[in-house]
Design a protein around this motif. Structure first.
Motif, PDB file in Angstrom:
ATOM      1  N   MET A   1       0.846  -1.191   0.000  1.00  0.00           N
ATOM      2  CA  MET A   1       0.000   0.000   0.000  1.00  0.00           C
ATOM      3  C   MET A   1       0.886   1.246   0.000  1.00  0.00           C
ATOM      4  SD  MET A   1      -2.991   1.106   2.693  1.00  0.00           S
ATOM      5  CE  MET A   1      -3.814  -0.475   2.488  1.00  0.00           C
ATOM      6  N   SER A   2       0.640   2.176  -0.928  1.00  0.00           N
ATOM      7  CA  SER A   2       1.476   3.364  -1.046  1.00  0.00           C
ATOM      8  C   SER A   2       1.220   4.324   0.105  1.00  0.00           C
ATOM      9  CB  SER A   2       1.205   4.068  -2.373  1.00  0.00           C
ATOM     10  OG  SER A   2      -0.089   4.655  -2.370  1.00  0.00           O
ATOM     11  N   ASP A   3       2.200   5.184   0.349  1.00  0.00           N
ATOM     12  CA  ASP A   3       2.052   6.198   1.402  1.00  0.00           C
ATOM     13  C   ASP A   3       0.873   7.111   1.093  1.00  0.00           C
ATOM     14  OD1 ASP A   3       4.252   5.140   2.652  1.00  0.00           O
ATOM     15  OD2 ASP A   3       5.651   6.634   1.875  1.00  0.00           O
ATOM     16  N   GLU A   4       0.678   7.447  -0.196  1.00  0.00           N
ATOM     17  CA  GLU A   4      -0.421   8.335  -0.577  1.00  0.00           C
ATOM     18  C   GLU A   4      -1.765   7.697  -0.259  1.00  0.00           C
ATOM     19  OE1 GLU A   4      -2.403  11.713  -2.332  1.00  0.00           O
ATOM     20  OE2 GLU A   4      -0.548  11.309  -1.252  1.00  0.00           O
ATOM     21  N   LEU A   5      -1.905   6.412  -0.557  1.00  0.00           N
ATOM     22  CA  LEU A   5      -3.163   5.720  -0.267  1.00  0.00           C
ATOM     23  C   LEU A   5      -3.403   5.642   1.235  1.00  0.00           C
ATOM     24  CD1 LEU A   5      -5.632   4.213  -1.201  1.00  0.00           C
ATOM     25  CD2 LEU A   5      -4.263   2.130  -1.370  1.00  0.00           C
ATOM     26  N   GLN A   6      -2.356   5.382   1.992  1.00  0.00           N
ATOM     27  CA  GLN A   6      -2.505   5.347   3.452  1.00  0.00           C
ATOM     28  C   GLN A   6      -2.930   6.716   3.985  1.00  0.00           C
ATOM     29  OE1 GLN A   6       0.717   3.529   5.672  1.00  0.00           O
ATOM     30  NE2 GLN A   6       1.192   2.151   3.969  1.00  0.00           N
ATOM     31  N   ARG A   7      -2.374   7.777   3.415  1.00  0.00           N
ATOM     32  CA  ARG A   7      -2.746   9.132   3.848  1.00  0.00           C
ATOM     33  C   ARG A   7      -4.224   9.393   3.605  1.00  0.00           C
ATOM     34  NH1 ARG A   7      -3.998  13.895   1.888  1.00  0.00           N
ATOM     35  NH2 ARG A   7      -3.819  13.211  -0.285  1.00  0.00           N
ATOM     36  N   ILE A   8      -4.695   9.021   2.427  1.00  0.00           N
ATOM     37  CA  ILE A   8      -6.098   9.258   2.092  1.00  0.00           C
ATOM     38  C   ILE A   8      -7.018   8.433   2.976  1.00  0.00           C
ATOM     39  CG2 ILE A   8      -7.832   8.948   0.280  1.00  0.00           C
ATOM     40  CD1 ILE A   8      -5.663   9.665  -1.757  1.00  0.00           C
ATOM     41  N   MET A   9      -6.668   7.175   3.194  1.00  0.00           N
ATOM     42  CA  MET A   9      -7.520   6.299   3.996  1.00  0.00           C
ATOM     43  C   MET A   9      -7.605   6.752   5.449  1.00  0.00           C
ATOM     44  SD  MET A   9      -6.550   2.528   2.452  1.00  0.00           S
ATOM     45  CE  MET A   9      -7.739   1.701   3.515  1.00  0.00           C
ATOM     46  N   ALA A  10      -6.627   7.536   5.886  1.00  0.00           N
ATOM     47  CA  ALA A  10      -6.619   7.997   7.282  1.00  0.00           C
ATOM     48  C   ALA A  10      -7.451   9.263   7.482  1.00  0.00           C
ATOM     49  CB  ALA A  10      -5.174   8.254   7.730  1.00  0.00           C
ATOM     50  N   ILE A  11      -7.968   9.853   6.423  1.00  0.00           N
ATOM     51  CA  ILE A  11      -8.761  11.079   6.534  1.00  0.00           C
ATOM     52  C   ILE A  11     -10.096  10.778   7.221  1.00  0.00           C
ATOM     53  CG2 ILE A  11      -9.969  12.866   5.220  1.00  0.00           C
ATOM     54  CD1 ILE A  11      -7.770  12.638   3.102  1.00  0.00           C
ATOM     55  N   ASP A  13     -12.598  13.311   7.976  1.00  0.00           N
ATOM     56  CA  ASP A  13     -13.676  14.150   7.458  1.00  0.00           C
ATOM     57  C   ASP A  13     -14.229  13.510   6.179  1.00  0.00           C
ATOM     58  OD1 ASP A  13     -15.184  16.059   6.036  1.00  0.00           O
ATOM     59  OD2 ASP A  13     -14.031  17.723   6.861  1.00  0.00           O
ATOM     60  N   PRO A  14     -15.498  13.075   6.161  1.00  0.00           N
ATOM     61  CA  PRO A  14     -16.021  12.349   4.995  1.00  0.00           C
ATOM     62  C   PRO A  14     -16.048  13.195   3.719  1.00  0.00           C
ATOM     63  CG  PRO A  14     -17.799  12.915   6.515  1.00  0.00           C
ATOM     64  CD  PRO A  14     -16.516  13.213   7.224  1.00  0.00           C
ATOM     65  N   TYR A  15     -16.251  14.506   3.854  1.00  0.00           N
ATOM     66  CA  TYR A  15     -16.309  15.357   2.663  1.00  0.00           C
ATOM     67  C   TYR A  15     -14.913  15.571   2.084  1.00  0.00           C
ATOM     68  CZ  TYR A  15     -20.927  16.167   4.568  1.00  0.00           C
ATOM     69  OH  TYR A  15     -22.184  15.977   5.056  1.00  0.00           O
ATOM     70  N   LEU A  16     -13.948  15.770   2.969  1.00  0.00           N
ATOM     71  CA  LEU A  16     -12.561  15.871   2.516  1.00  0.00           C
ATOM     72  C   LEU A  16     -12.111  14.543   1.912  1.00  0.00           C
ATOM     73  CD1 LEU A  16      -9.873  17.320   2.260  1.00  0.00           C
ATOM     74  CD2 LEU A  16      -9.362  16.652   4.628  1.00  0.00           C
ATOM     75  N   LEU A  17     -12.518  13.439   2.548  1.00  0.00           N
ATOM     76  CA  LEU A  17     -12.168  12.117   2.023  1.00  0.00           C
ATOM     77  C   LEU A  17     -12.741  11.915   0.627  1.00  0.00           C
ATOM     78  CD1 LEU A  17     -11.004   9.264   2.371  1.00  0.00           C
ATOM     79  CD2 LEU A  17     -13.146   8.625   3.520  1.00  0.00           C
ATOM     80  N   LEU A  18     -14.001  12.293   0.440  1.00  0.00           N
ATOM     81  CA  LEU A  18     -14.637  12.151  -0.871  1.00  0.00           C
ATOM     82  C   LEU A  18     -13.902  12.967  -1.920  1.00  0.00           C
ATOM     83  CD1 LEU A  18     -16.972  11.072  -2.584  1.00  0.00           C
ATOM     84  CD2 LEU A  18     -18.330  13.027  -1.819  1.00  0.00           C
ATOM     85  N   ARG A  19     -13.534  14.202  -1.555  1.00  0.00           N
ATOM     86  CA  ARG A  19     -12.833  15.063  -2.500  1.00  0.00           C
ATOM     87  C   ARG A  19     -11.458  14.506  -2.845  1.00  0.00           C
ATOM     88  NH1 ARG A  19     -13.515  19.412   0.064  1.00  0.00           N
ATOM     89  NH2 ARG A  19     -11.489  19.714   1.068  1.00  0.00           N
ATOM     90  N   GLU A  20     -10.742  14.043  -1.830  1.00  0.00           N
ATOM     91  CA  GLU A  20      -9.394  13.515  -2.051  1.00  0.00           C
ATOM     92  C   GLU A  20      -9.431  12.238  -2.891  1.00  0.00           C
ATOM     93  OE1 GLU A  20      -6.219  14.419  -1.066  1.00  0.00           O
ATOM     94  OE2 GLU A  20      -6.959  16.357  -0.420  1.00  0.00           O
ATOM     95  N   VAL A  21     -10.383  11.365  -2.614  1.00  0.00           N
ATOM     96  CA  VAL A  21     -10.490  10.124  -3.382  1.00  0.00           C
ATOM     97  C   VAL A  21     -10.833  10.424  -4.837  1.00  0.00           C
ATOM     98  CG1 VAL A  21     -11.875   8.031  -3.695  1.00  0.00           C
ATOM     99  CG2 VAL A  21     -11.077   8.656  -1.412  1.00  0.00           C
ATOM    100  N   THR A  22     -11.755  11.347  -5.051  1.00  0.00           N
ATOM    101  CA  THR A  22     -12.149  11.707  -6.415  1.00  0.00           C
ATOM    102  C   THR A  22     -10.963  12.272  -7.197  1.00  0.00           C
ATOM    103  OG1 THR A  22     -14.411  12.180  -5.692  1.00  0.00           O
ATOM    104  CG2 THR A  22     -13.710  13.108  -7.807  1.00  0.00           C
TER     105      THR A  22
END
Length: 283
Positions: A1-11, A13-22
């Motif tokens: 698992m990449s560091d970037e993916l781990q960073r996103i999965m740790a977010i 805030d659901p709205y920030l998470l949605l934006r980051e995943v998109t």
């Protein structure tokens, strides 16, 4: 698992998470598209050098069927002529002094739309914008395709001035021309000739960005029909252009005979060689 993916999965805030995943999905898709384009280009280049698909497969540790599939599927390498991953296509706004409003020329709309369709056909993401009447445009961006002549934008005037071979000049009798410094040939639109005829000259070149960190694709006609002629050439013969200039800076001129009623190109031809600017600088 990449560091970037781990960073996103740790977010949290659901709205920030949605934006980051998109955003990450869009970036990842662009990366996948460009990797597939590069892979197909490598196979094509090796095959063009005389290697069989079986030989390429053996050396790469893949099956012959997989190599053959890569060669004939996925985004074509010549799409990189327009940009990588995503492109921005800019067409000009014009000032209608008679009506006191900003307008777009029908031919410019057609050029922009056809370029958008062409870019999408190569798996590129496309956004469009206008060069404002002021001519102010940020040219320091990746994947930028600008359909705008030097008369309408100081930034584009400065950019065209970087061309070591083809020079935009205003003739003594008023009309704009393009001069080939190498041959001394002066190219003029048929609209500005006597008698007038349905013929125009278009310019296409990959020119340096002001920040020196890349290139942009510049397209312009002496009149709008010249730009349409360039776009027609790109749509019909992009593979040949890519094969000759690749990602190098270059420029060339296109002559276009067009329907006087619709401005639609009827015949298009190259008027000059494809001038590679690195070769011109070394000459």
């Amino acid at each position: 698992m990449s560091d970037e993916l781990q960073r996103i999965m740790a977010i949290q805030d659901p709205y920030l998470l949605l934006r980051e995943v998109t955003t990450r999905l869009a970036d990842a898709q662009q990366e996948v598209t460009e990797l597939a384009r590069l892979r197909r280009r490598v196979v094509q280049d090796l095959h063009a050098q005389g290697l069989s698909y079986a030989q390429i497969a053996t050396k790469a540790g893949l099956s012959r069927g997989r190599i053959h599939q890569i060669r004939h599927t996925g985004p074509a390498p010549e799409g990189a002529f327009l940009g990588r991953g995503a492109v921005v296509i800019a067409t000009p706004l014009r000032r209608d002094d008679e009506r006191g409003r900003t307008v777009v020329a029908v031919d410019d709309v057609s050029s922009g739309k056809r370029l958008e369709d062409l870019a999408r056909s190569y798996g590129l993401d496309v956004t469009s914008e206008h060069v404002p009447v002021s001519g102010d445009i940020d040219l320091n961006r990746d994947g930028l395709v600008v359909v705008c002549g030097p008369r309408m934008s100081q930034q584009m005037w400065d950019t065209y001035a970087q061309d070591p071979v083809l020079n935009w000049e205003q003739a003594d009798d008023g009309p704009w021309t393009i001069v080939d410094r190498r041959t001394g040939e002066v190219y003029r639109s048929g609209q500005d000739s006597d008698p007038a005829r349905s013929y125009d000259v278009g310019y296409v070149g990959k020119l340096p960005r002001p920040d020196g960190k890349g290139s942009l694709l510049a397209i312009a006609g002496i009149h709008t029909q010249g730009s349409l002629g360039v776009v027609h050439l790109l749509g019909s013969d992009l593979n040949t252009l890519w094969g000759q200039v690749g990602e190098h800076r270059f420029s060339t001129l296109v002559g276009v005979e067009y329907d006087p009623e619709t401005s639609e190109p009827q015949s298009v031809e190259l008027l000059t060689p494809l001038y590679r600017h690195d070769e011109e600088s070394a000459a």
